[in-house]
Design a protein around this motif. Structure first.
Motif, PDB file in Angstrom:
ATOM      1  N   UNK A  89       0.834  -1.203   0.000  1.00 17.14           N
ATOM      2  CA  UNK A  89       0.000   0.000   0.000  1.00 17.14           C
ATOM      3  C   UNK A  89       0.870   1.256   0.000  1.00 17.14           C
ATOM      4  N   UNK A  90       0.335   2.327  -0.544  1.00 12.73           N
ATOM      5  CA  UNK A  90       1.071   3.580  -0.526  1.00 12.73           C
ATOM      6  C   UNK A  90       1.181   4.086   0.909  1.00 12.73           C
ATOM      7  N   UNK A  91       2.305   4.695   1.282  1.00 15.20           N
ATOM      8  CA  UNK A  91       2.473   5.175   2.655  1.00 15.20           C
ATOM      9  C   UNK A  91       1.394   6.156   3.093  1.00 15.20           C
ATOM     10  N   UNK A  92       0.956   7.015   2.182  1.00 16.53           N
ATOM     11  CA  UNK A  92      -0.061   8.010   2.552  1.00 16.53           C
ATOM     12  C   UNK A  92      -1.369   7.338   2.948  1.00 16.53           C
ATOM     13  N   UNK A  93      -1.824   6.364   2.132  1.00 26.92           N
ATOM     14  CA  UNK A  93      -3.090   5.698   2.447  1.00 26.92           C
ATOM     15  C   UNK A  93      -2.966   4.858   3.701  1.00 26.92           C
ATOM     16  N   UNK A  94      -1.802   4.236   3.907  1.00 28.56           N
ATOM     17  CA  UNK A  94      -1.592   3.416   5.100  1.00 28.56           C
ATOM     18  C   UNK A  94      -1.654   4.276   6.358  1.00 28.56           C
ATOM     19  N   UNK A  95      -0.999   5.433   6.302  1.00 31.39           N
ATOM     20  CA  UNK A  95      -0.994   6.310   7.472  1.00 31.39           C
ATOM     21  C   UNK A  95      -2.406   6.807   7.784  1.00 31.39           C
ATOM     22  N   UNK A  96      -3.152   7.198   6.752  1.00 32.59           N
ATOM     23  CA  UNK A  96      -4.515   7.672   6.984  1.00 32.59           C
ATOM     24  C   UNK A  96      -5.400   6.584   7.582  1.00 32.59           C
TER      25      UNK A  96
ATOM     26  N   UNK B 143     -14.525   5.663   3.162  1.00 32.93           N
ATOM     27  CA  UNK B 143     -13.631   4.636   2.641  1.00 32.93           C
ATOM     28  C   UNK B 143     -14.227   3.901   1.463  1.00 32.93           C
ATOM     29  N   UNK B 144     -15.541   3.635   1.529  1.00 29.37           N
ATOM     30  CA  UNK B 144     -16.225   2.975   0.414  1.00 29.37           C
ATOM     31  C   UNK B 144     -16.124   3.807  -0.861  1.00 29.37           C
ATOM     32  N   UNK B 145     -16.200   5.139  -0.698  1.00 27.03           N
ATOM     33  CA  UNK B 145     -16.181   6.024  -1.871  1.00 27.03           C
ATOM     34  C   UNK B 145     -14.768   6.348  -2.334  1.00 27.03           C
ATOM     35  N   UNK B 146     -13.763   5.927  -1.562  1.00 30.59           N
ATOM     36  CA  UNK B 146     -12.395   6.266  -1.902  1.00 30.59           C
ATOM     37  C   UNK B 146     -11.986   7.642  -1.430  1.00 30.59           C
ATOM     38  N   UNK B 147     -12.743   8.223  -0.480  1.00 26.80           N
ATOM     39  CA  UNK B 147     -12.444   9.549   0.048  1.00 26.80           C
ATOM     40  C   UNK B 147     -11.569   9.441   1.300  1.00 26.80           C
ATOM     41  N   UNK B 148     -11.068  10.594   1.758  1.00 23.55           N
ATOM     42  CA  UNK B 148     -10.251  10.647   2.966  1.00 23.55           C
ATOM     43  C   UNK B 148     -11.129  10.344   4.173  1.00 23.55           C
ATOM     44  N   UNK B 149     -10.732   9.386   4.985  1.00 23.65           N
ATOM     45  CA  UNK B 149     -11.552   8.949   6.110  1.00 23.65           C
ATOM     46  C   UNK B 149     -11.301   9.726   7.393  1.00 23.65           C
TER      47      UNK B 149
ATOM     48  N   UNK C 231      -5.812  17.480   7.111  1.00 19.16           N
ATOM     49  CA  UNK C 231      -5.238  18.353   6.090  1.00 19.16           C
ATOM     50  C   UNK C 231      -3.850  17.874   5.694  1.00 19.16           C
ATOM     51  N   UNK C 232      -3.048  17.490   6.694  1.00 18.89           N
ATOM     52  CA  UNK C 232      -1.700  16.994   6.420  1.00 18.89           C
ATOM     53  C   UNK C 232      -1.759  15.685   5.640  1.00 18.89           C
ATOM     54  N   UNK C 233      -2.661  14.792   6.071  1.00 21.92           N
ATOM     55  CA  UNK C 233      -2.781  13.489   5.412  1.00 21.92           C
ATOM     56  C   UNK C 233      -3.263  13.640   3.979  1.00 21.92           C
ATOM     57  N   UNK C 234      -4.205  14.556   3.766  1.00 26.71           N
ATOM     58  CA  UNK C 234      -4.727  14.732   2.410  1.00 26.71           C
ATOM     59  C   UNK C 234      -3.655  15.298   1.478  1.00 26.71           C
ATOM     60  N   UNK C 235      -2.848  16.230   1.989  1.00 24.89           N
ATOM     61  CA  UNK C 235      -1.754  16.763   1.166  1.00 24.89           C
ATOM     62  C   UNK C 235      -0.779  15.658   0.791  1.00 24.89           C
ATOM     63  N   UNK C 236      -0.420  14.816   1.774  1.00 23.83           N
ATOM     64  CA  UNK C 236       0.498  13.715   1.503  1.00 23.83           C
ATOM     65  C   UNK C 236      -0.128  12.716   0.532  1.00 23.83           C
ATOM     66  N   UNK C 237      -1.417  12.498   0.721  1.00 18.98           N
ATOM     67  CA  UNK C 237      -2.156  11.562  -0.135  1.00 18.98           C
ATOM     68  C   UNK C 237      -2.109  12.013  -1.593  1.00 18.98           C
TER      69      UNK C 237
END
Length: 324
Positions: A81-88, A260-266, A280-286
């Protein structure tokens, strides 16, 4: 004709499935959990690096060591998995005070992204944590069970169930429907709600983006594919929410799962105030990490959030002006 979620996804991603080529080699997904030692080390190093953030996110009653051990046990599955999605996904799970051990919650893999998914037991945990109910009862009724539903009868005679504990799951037969109810603090009992297989399938087809994409791709590896009975039980439990007191944390959990179902930031739905800065930080990294990657177009779904089909007007009132 009613337009289904599948119709919208197909329209958004090209209009239909390509016809299979003659003698074409089958598309085989790599086995789940297959990861190189280098990938596992990389993810473990990443988790160690951000350990303080996960520690700060967890409520005091959940030891960080328990959380980390659950994550470490699943590193081979998550290593791709990508690090950004894993962290979120992990931060969202931690914010709700759930452990991703497969019992309360799961960090699922959708493509190359990690997604936080609470189990029905995770929902039950938050219902008890709210202090608004005395006990939670939910389960599946099988073919060999004896049951009767009499809506006009007073509780508890409106729903009776007799099971055979000596029978195995196979001997009890197919699960017919899920039921759910709670006993309130004053000793009264809530309405009993039921979700049968047809209704569960209707909810799945209408709202589950993960299921639709798994069908479209031919992978058939969504939670609905892997464990329909569990998802039917969770649907039954969530259908109970309009009829019982629900905490803000429980409503937020529904919204996080739907995101999560829609693929949006949870994590934007995590209950703590400081989650906004993390989001905000997670979304920028994502976006920075995944913005250049090819991804299927999102379906043209209704703007009404999926989870709100389970929530009454009272619970929705404070959120009706929130942008989804």
């Amino acid at each position: 004709m009613t337009e289904t979620l599948m119709d919208r996804v197909l329209a958004a991603t090209g209009g239909g499935r390509p016809a299979p080529e003659q003698n074409a080699a089958p598309q085989v997904e790599p086995p789940v959990g297959e990861a190189t030692p280098a990938q596992v080390d990389e993810v473990q190093e990443y988790l160690d690096k951000h350990g303080d953030k996960f520690r700060a996110s967890l409520p005091s009653h959940v030891p960080y060591e328990t959380f980390q051990a659950a994550v470490a046990a699943r590193l081979p599955r998550l290593a791709g998995c990508t690090p950004a999605s894993l962290r979120m996904a992990l931060l969202t799970c931690a914010r709700f005070g759930l452990v991703p051990d497969g019992y309360e919650a799961v960090i699922d893999v959708q493509g190359n992204k990690a997604v936080f998914i609470p189990t029905y037991k995770g929902y039950v945990r938050l219902m008890y944590r709210s202090g608004l109910v005395a006990s939670v009862h939910c389960g599946l009724v099988h073919e060999c069970d004896e049951w009767e539903v009499r809506p006009s009868a007073p509780a508890p005679d409106d729903f009776t169930l007799k099971t055979r504990p000596d029978l195995s799951d196979e001997e009890r037969g197919k699960a017919l429907f899920a039921y759910a109810f709670v006993v309130l603090k004053d000793g009264s009992r809530s309405q009993v709600v039921f979700v049968n297989r047809a209704k569960a399938g209707q909810l799945r087809d209408e709202w589950s983006y993960a299921y639709t994409l798994a069908e479209q791709s031919g992978r058939k590896d969504s939670f609905w594919h892997r464990d329909f009975d569990h998802m039917m039980l969770k649907s039954g439990l969530k259908a109970l929410f309009p009829w019982v007191p629900t905490s803000a944390e429980l409503v937020a959990l529904v919204e996080a799962e739907d995101a999560g179902e829609r693929g949006d930031v949870q994590i934007v739905h995590a209950p703590r105030p400081e989650a906004e800065a993390l989001a905000a930080e997670a979304e920028r990294a994502h976006r920075a990490a995944e913005g250049s990657q090819d991804a299927p177009a999102r379906p043209l779904v209704k703007r009404t959030a999926a989870g709100r089909r389970f929530l009454g007007k009272k619970q929705r009132g404070g959120r009706k002006n929130r942008e989804r």
